[in-house]
Scaffold this motif. Structure first.
Motif, PDB file in Angstrom:
ATOM      1  N   SER A 100       0.826  -1.210   0.000  1.00  9.94           N
ATOM      2  CA  SER A 100       0.000   0.000   0.000  1.00  9.94           C
ATOM      3  C   SER A 100       0.860   1.260   0.000  1.00  9.94           C
ATOM      4  N   TYR A 101       1.964   1.248   0.741  1.00  8.07           N
ATOM      5  CA  TYR A 101       2.868   2.403   0.715  1.00  8.07           C
ATOM      6  C   TYR A 101       3.467   2.576  -0.679  1.00  8.07           C
ATOM      7  N   ALA A 102       3.826   1.457  -1.310  1.00  7.50           N
ATOM      8  CA  ALA A 102       4.393   1.532  -2.656  1.00  7.50           C
ATOM      9  C   ALA A 102       3.363   2.079  -3.645  1.00  7.50           C
ATOM     10  N   ILE A 158       8.995   9.615   2.057  1.00  7.20           N
ATOM     11  CA  ILE A 158       8.417   8.830   3.148  1.00  7.20           C
ATOM     12  C   ILE A 158       7.822   7.520   2.643  1.00  7.20           C
ATOM     13  N   PHE A 159       7.373   7.483   1.377  1.00  8.30           N
ATOM     14  CA  PHE A 159       6.763   6.261   0.857  1.00  8.30           C
ATOM     15  C   PHE A 159       7.787   5.155   0.617  1.00  8.30           C
ATOM     16  N   PRO A 160       8.922   5.425  -0.045  1.00 12.05           N
ATOM     17  CA  PRO A 160       9.933   4.362  -0.153  1.00 12.05           C
ATOM     18  C   PRO A 160      10.459   3.910   1.206  1.00 12.05           C
ATOM     19  N   THR A 189       7.824   1.802   2.906  1.00 15.56           N
ATOM     20  CA  THR A 189       7.783   0.494   2.255  1.00 15.56           C
ATOM     21  C   THR A 189       8.888  -0.407   2.775  1.00 15.56           C
ATOM     22  N   ALA A 190      10.104   0.141   2.864  1.00 16.86           N
ATOM     23  CA  ALA A 190      11.242  -0.639   3.363  1.00 16.86           C
ATOM     24  C   ALA A 190      11.020  -1.065   4.812  1.00 16.86           C
ATOM     25  N   ALA A 215       7.732  -7.278   8.281  1.00 17.73           N
ATOM     26  CA  ALA A 215       7.195  -8.585   7.869  1.00 17.73           C
ATOM     27  C   ALA A 215       8.240  -9.678   8.057  1.00 17.73           C
ATOM     28  N   LEU A 216       9.494  -9.383   7.714  1.00 15.36           N
ATOM     29  CA  LEU A 216      10.555 -10.373   7.877  1.00 15.36           C
ATOM     30  C   LEU A 216      10.826 -10.661   9.352  1.00 15.36           C
TER      31      LEU A 216
END
Length: 211
Positions: free
Chosen positions: A20-22, A122-124, A127-128, A134-135
């Motif tokens: 969603s951020y991407a 802020i979006f990239p 996303t990172a 998640a990891l």
């Protein structure tokens, strides 16, 4: 929870949040001078609403289940405080790293990263961070209270319970009145001549009270 796998659900939500951020960060690529199409903006916002806003409640549920299994439910406050400190560190560091990000040479990277400046980064970064979350969630413990499953019909029984319905209605209105101004605040600050650092300093005062 009918799955009995809160960790897997959390990983799915964090991965969806990264997507969603991407999507939100790529909206400007759809616009041709007049900005992104409204349908694309609404779609990306809907994906954000489904995934990103669900991460914190699921993380809280998994934390409570894991801490209760280890007999450390009393340390939940400390866990939440560490999360608040992490958020504080992020809002303080973000304005400081922006000059370095704006100076990057991005000739050989995908167009999604091109022409980024200011809050556009802020979006990239989000996303990172969501991918990293998640990891890391893959390493969270399972079993015990974290693997409990609801019985068939539990959701319907809860919704027939009047106090629960009242609580859900109250929480919906509270979040509507609270999250709306929070998301619009940066736009107001920008319209009044502020910048990213101004927003960060305003958050610092509020988080100081929480900590």
């Amino acid at each position: 929870d009918r799955t009995g796998s809160r960790r897997s659900v959390l990983v799915l939500l964090a991965t969806g949040a990264a997507a969603s951020y991407a999507l939100l960060g790529g909206l400007e690529q759809l616009g041709a001078g007049a900005g992104p199409r409204l349908g694309a903006a609404l779609g990306a916002t809907a994906v954000f609403a489904v995934f990103a806003t669900s991460v914190l409640p699921m993380a809280t549920a998994l934390s409570l289940a894991s801490l209760s299994r280890d007999g450390g439910i009393g340390s939940f406050g400390t866990v939440r405080m560490l999360g608040t400190l992490g958020f504080l560190a992020a809002i303080v560091a973000f304005p400081l790293v922006l000059p370095a990000l704006d100076g990057l040479q991005l000739a050989d990277v995908p167009s999604w990263f091109e022409q980024r400046s200011g809050l556009g980064w802020i979006f990239p970064l989000a996303t990172a961070c969501a991918i990293a979350a998640a990891l890391l969630a893959l390493r969270l413990p399972t079993g015990g209270a974290a693997s409990l499953r609801s019985r068939p019909g539990d959701a319907r029984r809860l919704l027939r319970h009047r106090p629960v319905v009242h609580l859900l209605g109250f929480l919906f209105l509270a979040h509507l009145c609270l999250l709306g101004p929070i998301h619009l605040l940066p736009l107001l600050v920008d319209a009044r001549g502020g910048d990213e650092a101004s927003v960060g300093r305003m958050w610092m005062w509020m988080l100081a009270r929480v900590i």
